[in-house]
Design an enzyme around this catalytic site. Sequence first.
Site, PDB file in Angstrom:
ATOM      1  N   HIS A   1       3.101   3.783   0.663  1.00 30.67           N
ATOM      2  CA  HIS A   1       2.879   4.095   2.064  1.00 30.67           C
ATOM      3  C   HIS A   1       2.724   2.826   2.917  1.00 30.67           C
ATOM      4  O   HIS A   1       3.567   2.556   3.766  1.00 30.67           O
ATOM      5  CB  HIS A   1       1.628   4.987   2.133  1.00 30.67           C
ATOM      6  CG  HIS A   1       1.226   5.439   3.495  1.00 30.67           C
ATOM      7  ND1 HIS A   1       0.481   6.568   3.709  1.00 30.67           N
ATOM      8  CD2 HIS A   1       1.434   4.911   4.719  1.00 30.67           C
ATOM      9  CE1 HIS A   1       0.263   6.719   5.013  1.00 30.67           C
ATOM     10  NE2 HIS A   1       0.832   5.730   5.636  1.00 30.67           N
TER      11      HIS A   1
ATOM     12  N   GLU B   1      -1.967 -20.850  -1.541  1.00 27.04           N
ATOM     13  CA  GLU B   1      -2.633 -21.459  -0.392  1.00 27.04           C
ATOM     14  C   GLU B   1      -3.133 -20.411   0.603  1.00 27.04           C
ATOM     15  O   GLU B   1      -4.196 -20.552   1.206  1.00 27.04           O
ATOM     16  CB  GLU B   1      -1.657 -22.403   0.316  1.00 27.04           C
ATOM     17  CG  GLU B   1      -2.098 -22.936   1.662  1.00 27.04           C
ATOM     18  CD  GLU B   1      -3.275 -23.888   1.580  1.00 27.04           C
ATOM     19  OE1 GLU B   1      -3.599 -24.366   0.473  1.00 27.04           O
ATOM     20  OE2 GLU B   1      -3.889 -24.149   2.636  1.00 27.04           O
TER      21      GLU B   1
ATOM     22  N   HIS C   1      -2.479  -0.725  10.838  1.00 23.46           N
ATOM     23  CA  HIS C   1      -1.892   0.034   9.732  1.00 23.46           C
ATOM     24  C   HIS C   1      -0.395  -0.253   9.704  1.00 23.46           C
ATOM     25  O   HIS C   1       0.304   0.046  10.664  1.00 23.46           O
ATOM     26  CB  HIS C   1      -2.148   1.526   9.949  1.00 23.46           C
ATOM     27  CG  HIS C   1      -1.408   2.410   8.990  1.00 23.46           C
ATOM     28  ND1 HIS C   1      -1.319   2.139   7.647  1.00 23.46           N
ATOM     29  CD2 HIS C   1      -0.723   3.566   9.183  1.00 23.46           C
ATOM     30  CE1 HIS C   1      -0.611   3.087   7.057  1.00 23.46           C
ATOM     31  NE2 HIS C   1      -0.231   3.958   7.956  1.00 23.46           N
TER      32      HIS C   1
END
Lengths: 224, 224, 224, 224
Positions: free
Chosen positions: A189, A132, A107
């Site tokens: 966030h 790419e 996270h």
Amino acid sequence: MNSGELGCLEGGDLRICGELICTICQDLYNSGWVTGTGGGITIRSGDAIVIAPSGVQKERMRLEHLFVMSLKTREYIHKPLQPLKPSQCTPLFLAAYTCRDAYACIHTHSQEAILLSELFPNSDYFSASGFEVLRHIPRGTKKNGFYSITDTVKIPFIDNTAHERDLHDSLKAAILAYPEACAVIVRDHGIYCWGDSWQDTKMNTEAVEYLFQAYLRSRKIKSN
Amino acid sequence: MNSGELGCLEGGDLRICGELICTICQDLYNSGWVTGTGGGITIRSGDAIVIAPSGVQKERMRLEHLFVMSLKTREYIHKPLQPLKPSQCTPLFLAAYTCRDAYACIHTHSQEAILLSELFPNSDYFSASGFEVLRHIPRGTKKNGFYSITDTVKIPFIDNTAHERDLHDSLKAAILAYPEACAVIVRDHGIYCWGDSWQDTKMNTEAVEYLFQAYLRSRKIKSN
Amino acid sequence: MNSGELGCLEGGDLRICGELICTICQDLYNSGWVTGTGGGITIRSGDAIVIAPSGVQKERMRLEHLFVMSLKTREYIHKPLQPLKPSQCTPLFLAAYTCRDAYACIHTHSQEAILLSELFPNSDYFSASGFEVLRHIPRGTKKNGFYSITDTVKIPFIDNTAHERDLHDSLKAAILAYPEACAVIVRDHGIYCWGDSWQDTKMNTEAVEYLFQAYLRSRKIKSN
Amino acid sequence: MNSGELGCLEGGDLRICGELICTICQDLYNSGWVTGTGGGITIRSGDAIVIAPSGVQKERMRLEHLFVMSLKTREYIHKPLQPLKPSQCTPLFLAAYTCRDAYACIHTHSQEAILLSELFPNSDYFSASGFEVLRHIPRGTKKNGFYSITDTVKIPFIDNTAHERDLHDSLKAAILAYPEACAVIVRDHGIYCWGDSWQDTKMNTEAVEYLFQAYLRSRKIKSN
């Protein structure tokens, strides 16, 4: 429950997972993707998942800070001796483990995720094509192969909530609704990103963050 | 073929090449020019070329991951014990070795290369003049000397392809068509850069990437 | 001349100067102010000045690469055993040593210097006022004190030349014409910055580069 | 007063505080928030506060450079043997210690603080809402809890002064006027940020700086 200081983290696979968590937390801190105590990481070995604590500075994480939980029973196999709480991301990490059979989850609080939220306030997902780096992003899991450069990758947005744990239902819904995504953007966030191994998870995170950066810089240069 | 774990990488020049590859992979990772498993590097010692594997995280590369190939026979003199594949860049690296008698080649996924592709969608090459850094860019090889600050350096673009190996023919054509270039830009992808030694290759890569950055920042400040 | 490998760099003050040069070269490389083999540094101890070689990668500089010259006689007291050439910046460094009684000099290839050259194509100097960092910039030497935040600091521009050595006369003229400057900007190239000690020189360089960055970012935010 | 070289910094809590100051100075230097000799940090253990010296390069700070002062008597319990002066921030740090019962204080020279000063020349405070990072910013002290993402955080501006010490009265006034702020922005200069422990102080600083960056980048992308 093991009462030694390191308990089941003393040796074997779990120690390796724990040491990787400490090293990767340092890497994430250096990359600017976690800051203060934001962000987190978990790595799994079979039924056992190793989880970082809440409120510990990422670049100072040590083995004795970590938790180990059973994925099946959801009980803690090991807790640190210090009075720490497990990462607030734990329910979110569990969603990635159970909905996708992932073996790690990262996270980040990357600012690129915030900027994409601003750019696409009404979209259900961020999409991009022609880079790419798409060849390094798996279709949810590498068992399904990777995107090609002419494909369009879609990464879902979910709204932020007052508490990290309240993200659970929408995160789970997004994971299920976008089976070919290996990440979810939480608006204003950061991201949750998973993979088939800790290596895949780290590489997926870097690939997705690279895509965000390249997309934003590319968009800006076209608009000048 | 040598069956020991490190084989011909155990000592001598090849070990030095191998250790340099590991160190420079870490440097490239820190610079943001490789990410996930993108990018690559090879270093040559006489007929032997040392090649990094595909799919290994650049900042965790170790001697036991590396391949050694004979430039003449194209056969592997040494393979890692682990079931790894050689870098997908290998055919491209071979083009630089054979067309230019290079002694190393670096492949980056620098975002500046992507941005230049966007800025010049219809050009055969990127060109720049007036920057001090031109004095650090060789005319293909340092045997031909270096550019002066009033010269115009040209670095060819080639289109990206679905598979890295499919870049081979256009990369080779660009290398031959631009004998005074020490690098090629693959659109939306990155660069290939070579040199007369590993030191030259690293310095050429840094000089070319610096030129890209300075050009882009300079262009932007003029347009404000 | 001392024929040992390290010679007069073996111990004492000169060894300390030499080790500092190696460490600071690594710092400068990490900061992005030197790249490839661009940029340079020299530190002085009494009559002896320690000079880095040309063409050695800054982050791999070692004691055995360094030169030592007598400031008075301009003869080399020590040369490296390897066939290296002293930095092309040597005549420029000598100008700072002799015109200002400096004890160190740093030459960066900072891109901010290039951008300021673009912004002020017809100015003799860059000037700025109102930034806290002015309190860290000396009036040429700290013996004259430091600027206050309401003062205007002026840092002269000189034009770039085809060869580093050809900068000598204009650099010397700028040093003499701007006695309250501790740095000179070479257009499209970088800066030369000196100080009363190696510590002052490093701090002056950081302060001047910080001023450039803050000025450029501040100007941009006002123009949006 | 202890006359040994390290004195009361030889062991115990004060040594830990001193070592943390040296480590965090290195971290701050790497982050770009201190430069040259700008910025500073202090950590407290009970009545004793450990203070870094003025004029020492942040990335080269060592235990033997540090001062220890009694918060109650304002007398130095320990001074370094070298002829150093305590940080010019000392009166400002004391304001944070006494007005807020803080246990550490960090002073950065972050360029984001300068940019916010430019953007809001007539505001008494900077304010922001909607960012996840607000959940990591305490309401002055964590005893009052943290902001939620829908709250508006306010961080006061104070004007810069010719001497660091002259900031004292306005800094103290801002600390008292904004009891729910954990930082103050000094216009064109940087920030002062404190916390309930050294860990909190470091995390608060990172959270506030992250908010500044995210705010500035977000504002820019909206204006394009």
